[in-house]
Structure formats: C-alpha cells, structure tokens
Motif scaffolding. Structure first.
Motif, PDB file in Angstrom:
ATOM      1  N   PRO A 268       0.786  -1.129  -0.099  1.00  0.00           N
ATOM      2  CA  PRO A 268       0.027  -0.029  -0.033  1.00  0.00           C
ATOM      3  C   PRO A 268       0.758   1.288  -0.087  1.00  0.00           C
ATOM      4  CG  PRO A 268      -0.913  -1.550   1.693  1.00  0.00           C
ATOM      5  CD  PRO A 268       0.398  -2.343   1.216  1.00  0.00           C
ATOM      6  N   ARG A 269       2.005   1.139   0.643  1.00  0.00           N
ATOM      7  CA  ARG A 269       3.018   2.303   0.707  1.00  0.00           C
ATOM      8  C   ARG A 269       4.263   2.272  -0.167  1.00  0.00           C
ATOM      9  NH1 ARG A 269       5.341   2.721   5.058  1.00  0.00           N
ATOM     10  NH2 ARG A 269       6.222   4.787   4.648  1.00  0.00           N
ATOM     11  N   THR A 270       4.269   2.830  -1.372  1.00  0.00           N
ATOM     12  CA  THR A 270       5.458   2.604  -2.378  1.00  0.00           C
ATOM     13  C   THR A 270       6.729   3.066  -1.393  1.00  0.00           C
ATOM     14  OG1 THR A 270       3.956   3.562  -4.030  1.00  0.00           O
ATOM     15  CG2 THR A 270       6.364   3.352  -4.263  1.00  0.00           C
ATOM     16  N   ALA A 271       6.689   3.730  -0.640  1.00  0.00           N
ATOM     17  CA  ALA A 271       7.974   4.195   0.187  1.00  0.00           C
ATOM     18  C   ALA A 271       8.705   2.872   0.942  1.00  0.00           C
ATOM     19  CB  ALA A 271       7.721   5.311   1.347  1.00  0.00           C
ATOM     20  N   SER A 272       7.614   2.042   1.200  1.00  0.00           N
ATOM     21  CA  SER A 272       8.224   0.940   2.118  1.00  0.00           C
ATOM     22  C   SER A 272       8.953   0.172   1.121  1.00  0.00           C
ATOM     23  CB  SER A 272       7.119   0.162   2.594  1.00  0.00           C
ATOM     24  OG  SER A 272       6.205  -0.510   1.694  1.00  0.00           O
ATOM     25  N   SER A 273       8.874   0.237  -0.179  1.00  0.00           N
ATOM     26  CA  SER A 273       9.628  -0.705  -1.274  1.00  0.00           C
ATOM     27  C   SER A 273      11.035  -0.100  -1.632  1.00  0.00           C
ATOM     28  CB  SER A 273       8.898  -0.946  -2.247  1.00  0.00           C
ATOM     29  OG  SER A 273       7.874  -1.518  -2.126  1.00  0.00           O
ATOM     30  N   ILE A 274      11.307   1.379  -1.141  1.00  0.00           N
ATOM     31  CA  ILE A 274      12.619   1.818  -1.572  1.00  0.00           C
ATOM     32  C   ILE A 274      13.781   1.162  -1.177  1.00  0.00           C
ATOM     33  CG2 ILE A 274      13.796   4.005  -1.224  1.00  0.00           C
ATOM     34  CD1 ILE A 274      11.519   4.258  -3.354  1.00  0.00           C
ATOM     35  N   ASP A 275      13.790   0.653   0.149  1.00  0.00           N
ATOM     36  CA  ASP A 275      15.189   0.126   0.833  1.00  0.00           C
ATOM     37  C   ASP A 275      15.112  -1.286   0.163  1.00  0.00           C
ATOM     38  OD1 ASP A 275      15.858   2.118   2.377  1.00  0.00           O
ATOM     39  OD2 ASP A 275      14.875   1.458   4.120  1.00  0.00           O
ATOM     40  N   PRO A 276      14.310  -2.165  -0.147  1.00  0.00           N
ATOM     41  CA  PRO A 276      14.554  -3.324  -0.886  1.00  0.00           C
ATOM     42  C   PRO A 276      14.967  -3.088  -2.430  1.00  0.00           C
ATOM     43  CG  PRO A 276      12.369  -3.387   0.431  1.00  0.00           C
ATOM     44  CD  PRO A 276      12.741  -1.958   0.287  1.00  0.00           C
ATOM     45  N   LEU A 277      14.670  -1.978  -2.938  1.00  0.00           N
ATOM     46  CA  LEU A 277      14.983  -1.662  -4.297  1.00  0.00           C
ATOM     47  C   LEU A 277      16.461  -1.293  -4.343  1.00  0.00           C
ATOM     48  CD1 LEU A 277      14.617  -0.998  -7.378  1.00  0.00           C
ATOM     49  CD2 LEU A 277      13.560   1.253  -6.614  1.00  0.00           C
ATOM     50  N   ILE A 278      16.896  -0.258  -3.319  1.00  0.00           N
ATOM     51  CA  ILE A 278      18.218   0.152  -3.258  1.00  0.00           C
ATOM     52  C   ILE A 278      19.354  -1.010  -2.877  1.00  0.00           C
ATOM     53  CG2 ILE A 278      19.751   1.579  -1.997  1.00  0.00           C
ATOM     54  CD1 ILE A 278      18.006   3.039  -3.850  1.00  0.00           C
ATOM     55  N   SER A 279      18.845  -2.076  -1.913  1.00  0.00           N
ATOM     56  CA  SER A 279      19.433  -3.004  -1.640  1.00  0.00           C
ATOM     57  C   SER A 279      20.002  -4.065  -3.045  1.00  0.00           C
ATOM     58  CB  SER A 279      18.794  -3.926  -0.592  1.00  0.00           C
ATOM     59  OG  SER A 279      18.722  -3.334   0.718  1.00  0.00           O
ATOM     60  N   THR A 280      18.674  -3.855  -3.787  1.00  0.00           N
ATOM     61  CA  THR A 280      18.990  -5.036  -5.002  1.00  0.00           C
ATOM     62  C   THR A 280      19.720  -4.208  -5.965  1.00  0.00           C
ATOM     63  OG1 THR A 280      16.635  -5.676  -4.614  1.00  0.00           O
ATOM     64  CG2 THR A 280      17.562  -5.873  -6.930  1.00  0.00           C
ATOM     65  N   VAL A 281      19.723  -2.902  -5.924  1.00  0.00           N
ATOM     66  CA  VAL A 281      20.594  -2.178  -7.053  1.00  0.00           C
ATOM     67  C   VAL A 281      21.927  -2.449  -6.353  1.00  0.00           C
ATOM     68  CG1 VAL A 281      21.494   0.193  -7.590  1.00  0.00           C
ATOM     69  CG2 VAL A 281      19.079  -0.540  -7.578  1.00  0.00           C
ATOM     70  N   TRP A 282      22.396  -2.192  -5.054  1.00  0.00           N
ATOM     71  CA  TRP A 282      23.521  -2.417  -4.473  1.00  0.00           C
ATOM     72  C   TRP A 282      24.076  -3.565  -4.656  1.00  0.00           C
ATOM     73  CZ3 TRP A 282      23.403   0.294   0.823  1.00  0.00           C
ATOM     74  CH2 TRP A 282      23.297   1.587   0.635  1.00  0.00           C
ATOM     75  N   GLU A 283      23.204  -4.816  -4.474  1.00  0.00           N
ATOM     76  CA  GLU A 283      23.703  -6.054  -4.955  1.00  0.00           C
ATOM     77  C   GLU A 283      24.213  -6.337  -6.527  1.00  0.00           C
ATOM     78  OE1 GLU A 283      20.541  -8.807  -3.945  1.00  0.00           O
ATOM     79  OE2 GLU A 283      20.858  -8.089  -1.896  1.00  0.00           O
ATOM     80  N   ARG A 284      23.457  -5.700  -7.493  1.00  0.00           N
ATOM     81  CA  ARG A 284      23.631  -5.502  -8.818  1.00  0.00           C
ATOM     82  C   ARG A 284      25.283  -4.963  -9.000  1.00  0.00           C
ATOM     83  NH1 ARG A 284      20.914  -5.535 -13.534  1.00  0.00           N
ATOM     84  NH2 ARG A 284      19.552  -7.312 -12.392  1.00  0.00           N
ATOM     85  N   MET A 285      25.461  -3.933  -8.172  1.00  0.00           N
ATOM     86  CA  MET A 285      26.681  -2.993  -8.288  1.00  0.00           C
ATOM     87  C   MET A 285      27.889  -3.941  -8.067  1.00  0.00           C
ATOM     88  SD  MET A 285      25.253   0.539  -7.237  1.00  0.00           S
ATOM     89  CE  MET A 285      26.886   1.278  -6.631  1.00  0.00           C
ATOM     90  N   ASP A 286      27.640  -4.553  -7.036  1.00  0.00           N
ATOM     91  CA  ASP A 286      28.662  -5.479  -6.438  1.00  0.00           C
ATOM     92  C   ASP A 286      29.013  -6.546  -7.545  1.00  0.00           C
ATOM     93  OD1 ASP A 286      28.703  -4.559  -3.909  1.00  0.00           O
ATOM     94  OD2 ASP A 286      27.431  -6.028  -3.119  1.00  0.00           O
ATOM     95  N   THR A 287      28.443  -6.957  -8.337  1.00  0.00           N
ATOM     96  CA  THR A 287      28.615  -7.733  -9.538  1.00  0.00           C
ATOM     97  C   THR A 287      29.493  -7.074 -10.372  1.00  0.00           C
ATOM     98  OG1 THR A 287      26.657  -7.697 -10.946  1.00  0.00           O
ATOM     99  CG2 THR A 287      26.415  -9.220  -9.177  1.00  0.00           C
ATOM    100  N   TRP A 288      29.378  -5.996 -10.690  1.00  0.00           N
ATOM    101  CA  TRP A 288      30.149  -4.963 -11.755  1.00  0.00           C
ATOM    102  C   TRP A 288      31.449  -4.926 -11.329  1.00  0.00           C
ATOM    103  CZ3 TRP A 288      26.046  -0.505 -11.971  1.00  0.00           C
ATOM    104  CH2 TRP A 288      25.060  -0.968 -12.431  1.00  0.00           C
ATOM    105  N   GLY A 289      32.097  -5.283 -10.119  1.00  0.00           N
ATOM    106  CA  GLY A 289      33.569  -5.095  -9.807  1.00  0.00           C
ATOM    107  C   GLY A 289      33.861  -3.404  -9.426  1.00  0.00           C
ATOM    108  N   ILE A 290      34.867  -3.331  -9.763  1.00  0.00           N
ATOM    109  CA  ILE A 290      35.574  -1.788  -9.226  1.00  0.00           C
ATOM    110  C   ILE A 290      35.456  -0.946 -10.575  1.00  0.00           C
ATOM    111  CG2 ILE A 290      37.495  -0.384  -8.781  1.00  0.00           C
ATOM    112  CD1 ILE A 290      38.642  -2.922  -7.214  1.00  0.00           C
ATOM    113  N   ALA A 291      34.953   0.169 -10.391  1.00  0.00           N
ATOM    114  CA  ALA A 291      34.537   1.188 -11.547  1.00  0.00           C
ATOM    115  C   ALA A 291      35.767   1.659 -12.210  1.00  0.00           C
ATOM    116  CB  ALA A 291      33.640   2.325 -10.977  1.00  0.00           C
ATOM    117  N   GLY A 292      36.895   1.974 -11.308  1.00  0.00           N
ATOM    118  CA  GLY A 292      38.295   2.320 -11.730  1.00  0.00           C
ATOM    119  C   GLY A 292      38.586   3.380 -10.671  1.00  0.00           C
TER     120      GLY A 292
END
Length: 145
Positions: free
Chosen positions: A83-107
């Motif tokens: 019902p509250r979109t805001a409650s899904s922000i932290d799970p979304l950010i966690s998923t984004v961070w997990e994806r970023m971890d698979t990319w390795g070091i940016a440089g």
C-alpha cells in the motif's frame, strides 16, 4: 576495515514519513534526500570521484517491481509494492547495490552510478511517479523507457 552494510540504513525519519503518508492518504511524495542527505543511494561516491553510468532495467507494475537480470530471465528480482510505495525503496536500493557488487570496481577515483531504466506498465503510472519523487536526490539516475 569493516564491510559496508548491504541494506540502506533506516533512519527515524521513516516513522515520520509513514505518519505523513497516513495523513495524506498514502500520497506523500517528498523525496528522501531531505531526510537521508544528498546521494544517499550511492555507496562509493566521494568528493572528486567520477561517476560511471551503467543501466539497470526495471519493470514497474502496480503491485511489484521486477529488476531484470543481466543474464536473462533467470535471476530476475521481484520487489512487491504494498500500500505504501515508500516501503519498497530500501529493498530496491539493496537490490541495486547487489547488482553493483557484481560489476566489480568502476576504476581509480570512479564509482558506479546506476541508471534505473523503468519500463512502466499502463496501470503503474502512479507508482512510477511516487518512486521517481522518492528517488530524487538519491544519486541514482531515473529514466522512463
């Protein structure tokens, strides 16, 4: 050196945001940077570093977000939207961070700056508007495809 947390820190402001949402019929769309600070969605951004953009495809439906895997249909992540979109922000950010971890070091002196490419279903216009407003100032780029 201690490992960085994998989930965005909850701050006492989240309780206030819920109270504000309840008072406004769940339509409170204030961006979260007002409470969490600028670029709160980026872990590795530092003064003088350069952001490297990389896209993440997200399908937005009225009841869920689907973060599309880079390796095909297996591995997609589903984030329910309650019902509250805001409650899904932290799970979304966690998923984004997990994806970023698979990319390795940016440089050297660089950091990953994800571009969230939202593909919005016809019945999810309001959800996308709320998500966009909440993510303003997070440091993550939001694009509608």
């Amino acid at each position: 050196m201690a490992a960085e947390p994998r989930t965005p820190a909850k701050k006492p402001a989240d309780k206030q945001n819920k109270e504000d949402d309840d008072k406004n019929g769940g339509k409170h769309k204030k961006n979260m940077a007002d409470k969490r600070g600028a670029d709160w969605g980026l872990r590795d951004a530092t003064r003088g570093s350069v952001g490297v953009t990389r896209p993440i495809r997200i399908e937005c439906y009225a009841d869920r977000l689907v973060v599309i895997s880079e390796s095909g249909q297996t591995g997609n992540r589903v984030i329910p939207l309650g019902p509250r979109t805001a409650s899904s922000i932290d799970p979304l950010i966690s998923t984004v961070w997990e994806r970023m971890d698979t990319w390795g070091i940016a440089g050297r002196s660089m950091y990953w700056r994800p571009l969230l490419q939202f593909h919005v279903a016809p019945d999810a216009e309001q959800r996308f508007a709320e998500l966009s407003a909440r993510l303003q100032g997070s440091g993550l780029m939001v694009e509608r495809k």
